[in-house]
Design a protein around this motif. Structure first.
Motif, PDB file in Angstrom:
ATOM      1  N   ALA A  40      36.322  38.088  39.032  1.00  0.00           N
ATOM      2  CA  ALA A  40      37.106  36.968  39.673  1.00  0.00           C
ATOM      3  C   ALA A  40      36.261  35.676  39.858  1.00  0.00           C
ATOM      4  CB  ALA A  40      37.096  37.737  41.339  1.00  0.00           C
ATOM      5  N   ASN A  41      34.815  36.145  39.912  1.00  0.00           N
ATOM      6  CA  ASN A  41      34.058  34.918  39.948  1.00  0.00           C
ATOM      7  C   ASN A  41      34.314  34.101  38.542  1.00  0.00           C
ATOM      8  OD1 ASN A  41      33.043  35.126  42.531  1.00  0.00           O
ATOM      9  ND2 ASN A  41      31.372  36.617  41.601  1.00  0.00           N
ATOM     10  N   PHE A  42      34.172  34.886  37.557  1.00  0.00           N
ATOM     11  CA  PHE A  42      34.454  34.260  36.067  1.00  0.00           C
ATOM     12  C   PHE A  42      35.843  33.412  36.095  1.00  0.00           C
ATOM     13  CE2 PHE A  42      36.265  34.577  31.881  1.00  0.00           C
ATOM     14  CZ  PHE A  42      35.179  33.953  31.137  1.00  0.00           C
ATOM     15  N   LEU A  43      36.834  34.198  36.510  1.00  0.00           N
ATOM     16  CA  LEU A  43      38.385  33.437  36.547  1.00  0.00           C
ATOM     17  C   LEU A  43      38.432  32.143  37.539  1.00  0.00           C
ATOM     18  CD1 LEU A  43      40.620  36.664  36.218  1.00  0.00           C
ATOM     19  CD2 LEU A  43      40.050  35.065  34.486  1.00  0.00           C
ATOM     20  N   GLN A  44      37.523  32.144  38.643  1.00  0.00           N
ATOM     21  CA  GLN A  44      37.523  31.142  39.336  1.00  0.00           C
ATOM     22  C   GLN A  44      37.536  29.675  38.837  1.00  0.00           C
ATOM     23  OE1 GLN A  44      34.955  32.188  42.636  1.00  0.00           O
ATOM     24  NE2 GLN A  44      36.837  32.616  43.888  1.00  0.00           N
ATOM     25  N   ILE A  55      50.056  44.410  31.737  1.00  0.00           N
ATOM     26  CA  ILE A  55      51.002  45.275  31.049  1.00  0.00           C
ATOM     27  C   ILE A  55      50.441  46.680  31.272  1.00  0.00           C
ATOM     28  CG2 ILE A  55      52.181  46.264  29.046  1.00  0.00           C
ATOM     29  CD1 ILE A  55      52.127  43.191  28.256  1.00  0.00           C
ATOM     30  N   GLY A  56      51.195  47.716  31.873  1.00  0.00           N
ATOM     31  CA  GLY A  56      50.469  49.051  32.133  1.00  0.00           C
ATOM     32  C   GLY A  56      49.957  48.716  33.355  1.00  0.00           C
ATOM     33  N   SER A  57      50.461  48.225  34.271  1.00  0.00           N
ATOM     34  CA  SER A  57      50.044  47.861  35.980  1.00  0.00           C
ATOM     35  C   SER A  57      49.789  49.037  36.820  1.00  0.00           C
ATOM     36  CB  SER A  57      50.418  46.801  36.448  1.00  0.00           C
ATOM     37  OG  SER A  57      52.007  46.788  36.416  1.00  0.00           O
ATOM     38  N   CYS A  58      50.336  50.259  36.584  1.00  0.00           N
ATOM     39  CA  CYS A  58      50.402  51.250  37.232  1.00  0.00           C
ATOM     40  C   CYS A  58      50.791  50.850  38.725  1.00  0.00           C
ATOM     41  CB  CYS A  58      48.715  52.040  37.748  1.00  0.00           C
ATOM     42  SG  CYS A  58      48.889  53.611  38.242  1.00  0.00           S
ATOM     43  N   TYR A  59      50.265  51.180  39.818  1.00  0.00           N
ATOM     44  CA  TYR A  59      50.937  51.052  40.956  1.00  0.00           C
ATOM     45  C   TYR A  59      50.507  49.379  41.502  1.00  0.00           C
ATOM     46  CZ  TYR A  59      46.569  52.174  43.600  1.00  0.00           C
ATOM     47  OH  TYR A  59      45.113  52.178  43.847  1.00  0.00           O
ATOM     48  N   GLY A  60      49.658  48.631  40.717  1.00  0.00           N
ATOM     49  CA  GLY A  60      49.833  47.313  41.110  1.00  0.00           C
ATOM     50  C   GLY A  60      48.272  46.710  41.931  1.00  0.00           C
ATOM     51  N   PHE A  61      47.488  47.749  41.736  1.00  0.00           N
ATOM     52  CA  PHE A  61      46.150  47.660  42.423  1.00  0.00           C
ATOM     53  C   PHE A  61      45.520  46.197  41.879  1.00  0.00           C
ATOM     54  CE2 PHE A  61      41.505  48.036  42.701  1.00  0.00           C
ATOM     55  CZ  PHE A  61      41.298  48.023  44.060  1.00  0.00           C
ATOM     56  N   ASN A  62      45.330  46.220  40.685  1.00  0.00           N
ATOM     57  CA  ASN A  62      44.583  45.063  40.247  1.00  0.00           C
ATOM     58  C   ASN A  62      45.529  43.643  40.360  1.00  0.00           C
ATOM     59  OD1 ASN A  62      42.741  46.311  38.957  1.00  0.00           O
ATOM     60  ND2 ASN A  62      43.703  46.623  36.954  1.00  0.00           N
ATOM     61  N   LEU A  63      46.793  43.613  40.404  1.00  0.00           N
ATOM     62  CA  LEU A  63      47.668  42.505  40.578  1.00  0.00           C
ATOM     63  C   LEU A  63      47.426  42.160  42.018  1.00  0.00           C
ATOM     64  CD1 LEU A  63      51.070  43.746  39.204  1.00  0.00           C
ATOM     65  CD2 LEU A  63      49.435  42.330  38.230  1.00  0.00           C
ATOM     66  N   HIS A  64      47.568  43.182  42.972  1.00  0.00           N
ATOM     67  CA  HIS A  64      47.239  42.802  44.436  1.00  0.00           C
ATOM     68  C   HIS A  64      45.957  42.120  44.797  1.00  0.00           C
ATOM     69  CE1 HIS A  64      46.428  43.831  48.766  1.00  0.00           C
ATOM     70  NE2 HIS A  64      47.770  43.189  48.633  1.00  0.00           N
ATOM     71  N   TYR A  65      44.939  42.726  44.084  1.00  0.00           N
ATOM     72  CA  TYR A  65      43.535  42.260  44.127  1.00  0.00           C
ATOM     73  C   TYR A  65      43.434  41.087  43.806  1.00  0.00           C
ATOM     74  CZ  TYR A  65      38.410  41.955  43.443  1.00  0.00           C
ATOM     75  OH  TYR A  65      37.156  41.557  43.645  1.00  0.00           O
ATOM     76  N   TRP A  66      43.771  40.512  42.502  1.00  0.00           N
ATOM     77  CA  TRP A  66      43.772  39.469  41.999  1.00  0.00           C
ATOM     78  C   TRP A  66      44.590  38.175  42.749  1.00  0.00           C
ATOM     79  CZ3 TRP A  66      39.917  39.329  39.430  1.00  0.00           C
ATOM     80  CH2 TRP A  66      39.535  40.112  38.368  1.00  0.00           C
ATOM     81  N   GLN A  68      45.196  38.411  46.111  1.00  0.00           N
ATOM     82  CA  GLN A  68      44.493  38.138  47.416  1.00  0.00           C
ATOM     83  C   GLN A  68      43.141  37.557  47.140  1.00  0.00           C
ATOM     84  OE1 GLN A  68      45.715  39.184  50.388  1.00  0.00           O
ATOM     85  NE2 GLN A  68      47.445  39.259  49.113  1.00  0.00           N
ATOM     86  N   ARG A  69      42.150  37.858  46.082  1.00  0.00           N
ATOM     87  CA  ARG A  69      40.951  37.450  45.882  1.00  0.00           C
ATOM     88  C   ARG A  69      41.152  35.831  45.336  1.00  0.00           C
ATOM     89  NH1 ARG A  69      36.227  35.911  45.248  1.00  0.00           N
ATOM     90  NH2 ARG A  69      34.591  37.069  44.518  1.00  0.00           N
ATOM     91  N   LEU A  70      42.011  35.686  44.509  1.00  0.00           N
ATOM     92  CA  LEU A  70      42.199  34.271  44.045  1.00  0.00           C
ATOM     93  C   LEU A  70      43.172  33.258  44.218  1.00  0.00           C
ATOM     94  CD1 LEU A  70      41.175  34.995  40.359  1.00  0.00           C
ATOM     95  CD2 LEU A  70      39.726  34.136  42.065  1.00  0.00           C
ATOM     96  N   GLY A  71      44.277  34.302  44.804  1.00  0.00           N
ATOM     97  CA  GLY A  71      45.717  33.273  45.006  1.00  0.00           C
ATOM     98  C   GLY A  71      46.428  32.852  44.052  1.00  0.00           C
ATOM     99  N   ILE A  72      46.218  33.802  42.824  1.00  0.00           N
ATOM    100  CA  ILE A  72      47.271  33.378  41.637  1.00  0.00           C
ATOM    101  C   ILE A  72      48.375  34.236  41.758  1.00  0.00           C
ATOM    102  CG2 ILE A  72      45.234  32.501  40.581  1.00  0.00           C
ATOM    103  CD1 ILE A  72      45.100  34.948  38.707  1.00  0.00           C
ATOM    104  N   ASP A  73      49.458  33.606  40.949  1.00  0.00           N
ATOM    105  CA  ASP A  73      50.673  34.550  40.588  1.00  0.00           C
ATOM    106  C   ASP A  73      50.241  35.612  39.674  1.00  0.00           C
ATOM    107  OD1 ASP A  73      52.022  32.539  42.212  1.00  0.00           O
ATOM    108  OD2 ASP A  73      52.783  31.372  40.404  1.00  0.00           O
ATOM    109  N   CYS A  74      50.651  36.716  39.950  1.00  0.00           N
ATOM    110  CA  CYS A  74      50.513  37.853  39.246  1.00  0.00           C
ATOM    111  C   CYS A  74      51.747  38.618  39.045  1.00  0.00           C
ATOM    112  CB  CYS A  74      49.625  38.877  39.964  1.00  0.00           C
ATOM    113  SG  CYS A  74      47.803  38.133  40.189  1.00  0.00           S
ATOM    114  N   PHE A  75      51.915  39.238  37.693  1.00  0.00           N
ATOM    115  CA  PHE A  75      53.176  39.856  37.433  1.00  0.00           C
ATOM    116  C   PHE A  75      52.697  41.150  36.582  1.00  0.00           C
ATOM    117  CE2 PHE A  75      54.024  35.383  37.372  1.00  0.00           C
ATOM    118  CZ  PHE A  75      55.139  35.314  38.309  1.00  0.00           C
ATOM    119  N   GLY A  95      52.717  37.941  49.698  1.00  0.00           N
ATOM    120  CA  GLY A  95      51.705  36.757  49.670  1.00  0.00           C
ATOM    121  C   GLY A  95      52.104  35.245  49.512  1.00  0.00           C
ATOM    122  N   ALA A  96      51.449  34.444  49.567  1.00  0.00           N
ATOM    123  CA  ALA A  96      51.879  32.909  49.148  1.00  0.00           C
ATOM    124  C   ALA A  96      52.305  32.928  47.627  1.00  0.00           C
ATOM    125  CB  ALA A  96      50.893  32.015  49.714  1.00  0.00           C
TER     126      ALA A  96
END
Length: 107
Positions: A40-44, A55-66, A68-75, A95-96
């Motif tokens: 997250a610090n790197f991507l900011q 791809i292969g996002s399972c239940y979406g933990f990473n999507l939700h984390y990114w 919430q942490r960065l406010g970016i669109d995640c798919f 989320g927004a």
């Protein structure tokens, strides 16, 4: 005879059922959050117009984390509909920025 898509979805659902508890424990551990914070610090630095796809996002933990942490669109694309449904129950996807985890059958 099952079509290839149905076979993949069936095996993905079986895999999620077998591994669900271990996945949740690992992804929600302190170590996983440290790794997530590092990325997250790197991507900011670069995320101004960024969208993330997993791809292969399972239940979406990473999507939700990114989201919430960065406010970016995640798919995410996940072959296990059961994993996607679990994530939809677990996380508030309102989320927004746009964040979606879709099952293989929806493609």
């Amino acid at each position: 005879m099952m079509e290839l898509r149905e076979k993949i979805q069936h095996e993905a659902n079986q895999w999620f059922r077998r591994n669900k508890d271990n996945i949740i424990q690992r992804e929600e551990s302190y170590g996983a959050q440290l790794i997530g914070d590092f990325f997250a610090n790197f991507l900011q630095i670069y995320h101004k117009e960024m969208k993330l796809m997993e791809i292969g996002s399972c239940y979406g933990f990473n999507l939700h984390y990114w989201n919430q942490r960065l406010g970016i669109d995640c798919f995410g694309i996940e072959p296990s509909d059961e994993a996607v449904e679990f994530g939809q129950r677990k996380f508030d996807w309102g989320g927004a920025p746009e964040t979606r985890n879709i099952g293989f059958a929806s493609l």
